[in-house]
Design a protein around this motif. Structure first.
Motif, PDB file in Angstrom:
ATOM      1  N   TYR A  92       1.576   7.731  -3.564  1.00 53.29           N
ATOM      2  CA  TYR A  92       1.282   6.801  -2.474  1.00 53.29           C
ATOM      3  C   TYR A  92       0.315   5.761  -3.005  1.00 53.29           C
ATOM      4  CZ  TYR A  92      -3.315   8.954  -1.850  1.00 53.29           C
ATOM      5  OH  TYR A  92      -4.591   9.405  -2.054  1.00 53.29           O
ATOM      6  N   GLN A  93       0.011   4.768  -2.191  1.00 53.23           N
ATOM      7  CA  GLN A  93      -0.844   3.665  -2.605  1.00 53.23           C
ATOM      8  C   GLN A  93      -1.944   3.502  -1.573  1.00 53.23           C
ATOM      9  OE1 GLN A  93       1.299   0.003  -3.019  1.00 53.23           O
ATOM     10  NE2 GLN A  93      -0.179  -0.928  -4.394  1.00 53.23           N
ATOM     11  N   GLU A  94      -3.207   3.525  -2.024  1.00 58.21           N
ATOM     12  CA  GLU A  94      -4.326   3.419  -1.097  1.00 58.21           C
ATOM     13  C   GLU A  94      -4.302   2.091  -0.342  1.00 58.21           C
ATOM     14  OE1 GLU A  94      -6.488   5.369  -0.008  1.00 58.21           O
ATOM     15  OE2 GLU A  94      -6.615   7.064  -1.390  1.00 58.21           O
ATOM     16  N   LYS A  95      -4.090   1.006  -1.083  1.00 64.28           N
ATOM     17  CA  LYS A  95      -4.042  -0.321  -0.474  1.00 64.28           C
ATOM     18  C   LYS A  95      -2.662  -0.913  -0.706  1.00 64.28           C
ATOM     19  CE  LYS A  95      -8.989  -1.205  -1.116  1.00 64.28           C
ATOM     20  NZ  LYS A  95     -10.003  -2.122  -1.684  1.00 64.28           N
ATOM     21  N   GLY A  96      -2.090  -1.445   0.346  1.00 62.27           N
ATOM     22  CA  GLY A  96      -0.748  -1.986   0.242  1.00 62.27           C
ATOM     23  C   GLY A  96       0.302  -0.914   0.508  1.00 62.27           C
ATOM     24  N   GLU A  97       1.537  -1.347   0.708  1.00 63.86           N
ATOM     25  CA  GLU A  97       2.602  -0.417   1.067  1.00 63.86           C
ATOM     26  C   GLU A  97       3.849  -0.599   0.219  1.00 63.86           C
ATOM     27  OE1 GLU A  97       3.407  -0.756   5.205  1.00 63.86           O
ATOM     28  OE2 GLU A  97       1.334  -0.350   5.838  1.00 63.86           O
ATOM     29  N   ASP A  98       3.762  -1.338  -0.889  1.00 63.34           N
ATOM     30  CA  ASP A  98       4.941  -1.575  -1.719  1.00 63.34           C
ATOM     31  C   ASP A  98       5.453  -0.275  -2.324  1.00 63.34           C
ATOM     32  OD1 ASP A  98       4.742  -4.238  -1.134  1.00 63.34           O
ATOM     33  OD2 ASP A  98       3.618  -4.756  -2.948  1.00 63.34           O
ATOM     34  N   ILE A  99       4.556   0.475  -2.974  1.00 59.79           N
ATOM     35  CA  ILE A  99       4.956   1.743  -3.578  1.00 59.79           C
ATOM     36  C   ILE A  99       5.330   2.752  -2.506  1.00 59.79           C
ATOM     37  CG2 ILE A  99       4.157   3.682  -4.991  1.00 59.79           C
ATOM     38  CD1 ILE A  99       2.465   1.754  -6.568  1.00 59.79           C
ATOM     39  N   LEU A 100       4.590   2.746  -1.404  1.00 53.29           N
ATOM     40  CA  LEU A 100       4.862   3.694  -0.325  1.00 53.29           C
ATOM     41  C   LEU A 100       6.249   3.478   0.252  1.00 53.29           C
ATOM     42  CD1 LEU A 100       3.687   5.981   1.369  1.00 53.29           C
ATOM     43  CD2 LEU A 100       2.836   4.252   2.963  1.00 53.29           C
ATOM     44  N   ASN A 101       6.659   2.236   0.403  1.00 52.43           N
ATOM     45  CA  ASN A 101       7.999   1.963   0.926  1.00 52.43           C
ATOM     46  C   ASN A 101       9.078   2.468  -0.009  1.00 52.43           C
ATOM     47  OD1 ASN A 101       6.907   0.724   3.184  1.00 52.43           O
ATOM     48  ND2 ASN A 101       7.025  -1.341   2.308  1.00 52.43           N
ATOM     49  N   GLN A 102       8.841   2.389  -1.318  1.00 51.94           N
ATOM     50  CA  GLN A 102       9.797   2.920  -2.277  1.00 51.94           C
ATOM     51  C   GLN A 102       9.869   4.434  -2.193  1.00 51.94           C
ATOM     52  OE1 GLN A 102       8.866   1.459  -6.205  1.00 51.94           O
ATOM     53  NE2 GLN A 102       8.789  -0.672  -5.555  1.00 51.94           N
ATOM     54  N   VAL A 103       8.735   5.083  -1.966  1.00 51.06           N
ATOM     55  CA  VAL A 103       8.711   6.542  -1.869  1.00 51.06           C
ATOM     56  C   VAL A 103       9.419   7.012  -0.607  1.00 51.06           C
ATOM     57  CG1 VAL A 103       7.208   8.554  -1.598  1.00 51.06           C
ATOM     58  CG2 VAL A 103       6.607   6.760  -3.230  1.00 51.06           C
ATOM     59  N   LEU A 104       9.156   6.365   0.502  1.00 53.73           N
ATOM     60  CA  LEU A 104       9.722   6.792   1.782  1.00 53.73           C
ATOM     61  C   LEU A 104      11.179   6.384   1.949  1.00 53.73           C
ATOM     62  CD1 LEU A 104       6.720   6.010   4.167  1.00 53.73           C
ATOM     63  CD2 LEU A 104       7.388   8.207   3.175  1.00 53.73           C
ATOM     64  N   GLY A 105      11.590   5.328   1.294  1.00 51.60           N
ATOM     65  CA  GLY A 105      12.994   4.919   1.358  1.00 51.60           C
ATOM     66  C   GLY A 105      13.455   4.656   2.788  1.00 51.60           C
ATOM     67  N   PRO A 106      14.614   5.181   3.180  1.00 54.76           N
ATOM     68  CA  PRO A 106      15.139   4.925   4.529  1.00 54.76           C
ATOM     69  C   PRO A 106      14.338   5.580   5.645  1.00 54.76           C
ATOM     70  CG  PRO A 106      16.501   6.537   3.388  1.00 54.76           C
ATOM     71  CD  PRO A 106      15.534   6.010   2.376  1.00 54.76           C
ATOM     72  N   SER A 107      13.383   6.445   5.301  1.00 51.55           N
ATOM     73  CA  SER A 107      12.592   7.122   6.330  1.00 51.55           C
ATOM     74  C   SER A 107      11.339   6.350   6.723  1.00 51.55           C
ATOM     75  CB  SER A 107      12.194   8.516   5.849  1.00 51.55           C
ATOM     76  OG  SER A 107      11.334   8.436   4.718  1.00 51.55           O
ATOM     77  N   GLN A 108      11.098   5.184   6.100  1.00 54.22           N
ATOM     78  CA  GLN A 108       9.849   4.477   6.356  1.00 54.22           C
ATOM     79  C   GLN A 108       9.750   3.981   7.785  1.00 54.22           C
ATOM     80  OE1 GLN A 108       9.721   0.437   4.437  1.00 54.22           O
ATOM     81  NE2 GLN A 108      11.563   1.170   3.401  1.00 54.22           N
ATOM     82  N   SER A 109      10.896   3.735   8.456  1.00 58.15           N
ATOM     83  CA  SER A 109      10.860   3.277   9.846  1.00 58.15           C
ATOM     84  C   SER A 109      10.447   4.388  10.806  1.00 58.15           C
ATOM     85  CB  SER A 109      12.233   2.730  10.254  1.00 58.15           C
ATOM     86  OG  SER A 109      13.229   3.744  10.178  1.00 58.15           O
ATOM     87  N   LEU A 110      10.438   5.640  10.349  1.00 53.02           N
ATOM     88  CA  LEU A 110      10.095   6.777  11.203  1.00 53.02           C
ATOM     89  C   LEU A 110       8.656   7.231  11.032  1.00 53.02           C
ATOM     90  CD1 LEU A 110      13.251   9.037  10.605  1.00 53.02           C
ATOM     91  CD2 LEU A 110      12.927   7.304  12.374  1.00 53.02           C
ATOM     92  N   ILE A 111       7.923   6.638  10.089  1.00 53.90           N
ATOM     93  CA  ILE A 111       6.654   7.210   9.645  1.00 53.90           C
ATOM     94  C   ILE A 111       5.518   6.200   9.768  1.00 53.90           C
ATOM     95  CG2 ILE A 111       5.449   8.078   7.587  1.00 53.90           C
ATOM     96  CD1 ILE A 111       8.070   9.364   6.739  1.00 53.90           C
ATOM     97  N   PHE A 112       4.371   6.685  10.225  1.00 57.68           N
ATOM     98  CA  PHE A 112       3.146   5.890  10.206  1.00 57.68           C
ATOM     99  C   PHE A 112       2.582   5.900   8.782  1.00 57.68           C
ATOM    100  CE2 PHE A 112       3.025   7.375  14.720  1.00 57.68           C
ATOM    101  CZ  PHE A 112       3.080   6.123  15.324  1.00 57.68           C
ATOM    102  N   PRO A 113       2.480   4.745   8.124  1.00 58.34           N
ATOM    103  CA  PRO A 113       2.021   4.716   6.727  1.00 58.34           C
ATOM    104  C   PRO A 113       0.627   5.316   6.532  1.00 58.34           C
ATOM    105  CG  PRO A 113       3.004   2.611   7.343  1.00 58.34           C
ATOM    106  CD  PRO A 113       2.866   3.404   8.601  1.00 58.34           C
ATOM    107  N   THR A 114      -0.302   4.988   7.414  1.00 62.08           N
ATOM    108  CA  THR A 114      -1.672   5.476   7.257  1.00 62.08           C
ATOM    109  C   THR A 114      -1.734   6.997   7.350  1.00 62.08           C
ATOM    110  OG1 THR A 114      -2.496   3.428   8.246  1.00 62.08           O
ATOM    111  CG2 THR A 114      -4.018   5.290   8.104  1.00 62.08           C
ATOM    112  N   ARG A 115      -1.018   7.562   8.290  1.00 63.34           N
ATOM    113  CA  ARG A 115      -1.021   9.021   8.452  1.00 63.34           C
ATOM    114  C   ARG A 115      -0.314   9.708   7.293  1.00 63.34           C
ATOM    115  NH1 ARG A 115       0.344   9.745  14.960  1.00 63.34           N
ATOM    116  NH2 ARG A 115      -1.347   8.402  15.711  1.00 63.34           N
ATOM    117  N   PHE A 116       0.730   9.074   6.771  1.00 66.11           N
ATOM    118  CA  PHE A 116       1.410   9.676   5.616  1.00 66.11           C
ATOM    119  C   PHE A 116       0.501   9.674   4.397  1.00 66.11           C
ATOM    120  CE2 PHE A 116       3.970   9.455   1.767  1.00 66.11           C
ATOM    121  CZ  PHE A 116       4.812  10.537   1.931  1.00 66.11           C
ATOM    122  N   LYS A 117      -0.265   8.613   4.212  1.00 67.19           N
ATOM    123  CA  LYS A 117      -1.202   8.565   3.088  1.00 67.19           C
ATOM    124  C   LYS A 117      -2.220   9.684   3.194  1.00 67.19           C
ATOM    125  CE  LYS A 117      -0.853   3.560   2.366  1.00 67.19           C
ATOM    126  NZ  LYS A 117      -1.570   2.266   2.406  1.00 67.19           N
TER     127      LYS A 117
END
Length: 286
Positions: A40-65
């Motif tokens: 995951y990435q502390e700041k920004g969501e570029d890497i996080l979006n790659q990790v989550l893939g098609p599930s990113q629309s279902l997930i709160f980024p901050t809580r996943f981090k």
């Protein structure tokens, strides 16, 4: 606590594949120097979006981090484990290997217990948070590879967001192992995703896996092979030719190393094509 409960090693069942949305592979080899890590990435969501893939629309980024940070903290080895390993390696090296194997198993099962006790807080859907049945944690038999599967059982969620469920081409099959004599690279044939690929590639898939794992055993340490199906992989004839490509999840990425692995893989494919032609000729003679 859930630490004393033994969970299934492969928690994703075959009948749940129709609800499968995405698989997240943890990086690392579950060692002191390269522990398993949920990227995951502390700041920004570029890497996080790659990790989550098609599930990113279902997930709160901050809580996943926050979930990933707690998971990584559990998977990291303690200082006393490293010290004990060093002492045992000086006294009696085979005993240090046994100790390392036991601690590797302990770490990965602690991570699995944490996932099973997690309240699914990072999901946006209240149904997923209440049901707590949308995550599956699996790991390889050698404890060097782990992954998290994201499932969607709620039709309202999948239809409202236009999600395509079930394994679809192309998808990645990542090999486990460390590239050593005791723990060579291999593809987990018991994994539901690997067995699902056999439905796409036909009856030759099982034999291909046997020869593929024989090839993976020749890879040296710090190299890892990743298989990716092409969009035309449903044709059995593509299975032994253009149906796969190589990639890297760790280790050196130098051009010389990549060329070395590519040449070995090309030799492997040429042997498989020769085997297929020989098999066809023998079948025609019957």
């Amino acid at each position: 606590k859930g630490d004393n409960i033994t969970w299934p090693r492969l928690s994703l069942l075959s009948h749940e594949l129709k609800n499968h949305l995405h698989r997240i592979y943890l990086t690392g080899f579950n060692t002191f120097d390269e522990p398993l890590h949920l990227h995951y990435q502390e700041k920004g969501e570029d890497i996080l979006n790659q990790v989550l893939g098609p599930s990113q629309s279902l997930i709160f980024p901050t809580r996943f981090k926050r979930f990933a940070k707690n998971m990584n903290k559990i998977l990291n080895f303690k200082l006393w484990e490293r010290i004990m390993y060093i002492l045992l390696s000086l006294v009696y090296f085979p005993l240090s290997n046994w100790f390392m194997s036991r601690r590797r198993q302990h770490r990965i099962q602690k991570g699995q217990a944490f996932q099973h006790s997690y309240d699914h807080d990072f999901f946006k859907s209240s149904t997923q948070r209440n049901m707590c049945n949308s995550l599956r944690f699996g790991y390889s038999r050698c404890f060097t590879l782990a992954w998290i599967d994201i499932l969607v059982f709620d039709k309202v969620v999948s239809e409202s967001r236009g999600l395509l469920l079930g394994p679809r081409m192309p998808f990645f099959l990542v090999c486990s192992g460390r590239g050593s004599y005791e723990c060579p690279f291999h593809l987990e044939v018991e994994d539901s995703m690997v067995r699902k690929a056999g439905e796409c590639f036909g009856s030759t898939w099982g034999i291909f896996l046997v020869h593929l794992n024989q090839y993976l055993r020749t890879l040296t340490q710090s190299e890892i092979l990743e298989l990716q199906s092409s969009s035309s992989a449903a044709d059995d004839k593509k299975l032994l030719g253009d149906g796969f490509s190589t990639g890297y999840l760790g280790g050196s990425s130098s051009t010389e190393r990549q060329d070395h692995i590519e040449k070995k893989f090309e030799r492997f494919k040429s042997k498989r094509i020769f085997w297929r032609k020989d098999r066809e000729q023998r079948l025609q003679g019957l």
